[in-house]
Design a protein around this motif. Structure first.
Motif, PDB file in Angstrom:
ATOM      1  N   ASP A   9      -2.448  23.379  41.527  1.00  0.00           N
ATOM      2  CA  ASP A   9      -3.824  23.162  41.994  1.00  0.00           C
ATOM      3  C   ASP A   9      -4.513  22.072  41.178  1.00  0.00           C
ATOM      4  N   LEU A  35       4.487  32.444  37.968  1.00  0.00           N
ATOM      5  CA  LEU A  35       4.035  31.945  39.271  1.00  0.00           C
ATOM      6  C   LEU A  35       2.537  31.631  39.258  1.00  0.00           C
ATOM      7  N   THR A  36       1.753  32.447  38.605  1.00  0.00           N
ATOM      8  CA  THR A  36       0.310  32.181  38.497  1.00  0.00           C
ATOM      9  C   THR A  36       0.070  30.884  37.736  1.00  0.00           C
ATOM     10  N   TRP A  37       0.795  30.696  36.632  1.00  0.00           N
ATOM     11  CA  TRP A  37       0.652  29.460  35.849  1.00  0.00           C
ATOM     12  C   TRP A  37       1.067  28.240  36.678  1.00  0.00           C
ATOM     13  N   SER A  51       5.411  37.090  37.654  1.00  0.00           N
ATOM     14  CA  SER A  51       4.060  36.982  38.207  1.00  0.00           C
ATOM     15  C   SER A  51       3.219  36.023  37.365  1.00  0.00           C
ATOM     16  N   GLY A  52       3.315  36.129  36.044  1.00  0.00           N
ATOM     17  CA  GLY A  52       2.585  35.239  35.149  1.00  0.00           C
ATOM     18  C   GLY A  52       3.052  33.789  35.307  1.00  0.00           C
ATOM     19  N   ASN A  84       1.050  27.951  39.957  1.00  0.00           N
ATOM     20  CA  ASN A  84       0.035  27.729  41.009  1.00  0.00           C
ATOM     21  C   ASN A  84      -1.190  27.016  40.448  1.00  0.00           C
ATOM     22  N   LYS A  85      -1.633  27.421  39.258  1.00  0.00           N
ATOM     23  CA  LYS A  85      -2.795  26.774  38.636  1.00  0.00           C
ATOM     24  C   LYS A  85      -2.479  25.318  38.301  1.00  0.00           C
TER      25      LYS A  85
END
Length: 136
Positions: free
Chosen positions: A24, A16-18, A13-14, A20-21
């Motif tokens: 972006d 994937l969040t990184w 999850s971490g 995605n950021k």
């Protein structure tokens, strides 16, 4: 072992969040670069349109003035008349004595320029006439 397996969803999850950021941020950089390119292209097109408009205005002003409107046709007519006189003076037609008109040829740089102008105009006229014949 089960405790390590319990950490995997949190780590994924971490990650994937990184990602995605980061994606972006890269997308925003790309959008900014594209926006700058668009602004430059629009400015360049406006500049080219303005230059073309100014050139068209100058040509229009030249065409409207009596001197510049008649300058090129007059120079061409003088060349054609001179070439015709030189050619006809060199043809022994109907008892004409060659060279009897005493028309002198132009000096070397101008003689070739005169020939080039006449041949260009005659060539363009000839090609357009042939085009008209075969375009029917």
């Amino acid at each position: 072992m089960f405790q390590l397996l319990a950490l995997i969803p949190g780590l994924m999850s971490g990650l994937l969040t990184w990602l995605n950021k980061k994606t972006d941020a890269d997308l925003e950089k790309f959008k900014t670069a594209i926006g700058g390119d668009v602004q430059l292209n629009v400015a360049e097109l406006r500049y080219k349109v303005e230059i073309a408009r100014m050139a068209a205005d100058m040509r229009k002003d030249d065409r409207e003035h009596w001197f510049t409107a008649w300058m090129v046709p007059t120079a061409f007519a003088i060349f054609i008349i001179h070439v015709a006189a030189v050619v006809f003076d060199s043809i022994p037609l109907l008892g004409h004595e060659v060279g009897s008109w005493n028309i002198s040829k132009l000096p070397p740089p101008y003689a070739s320029m005169q020939e080039n102008i006449v041949l260009t105009i005659c060539g363009v006229a000839g090609v357009s006439a042939v085009k008209k014949i075969f375009s029917r």
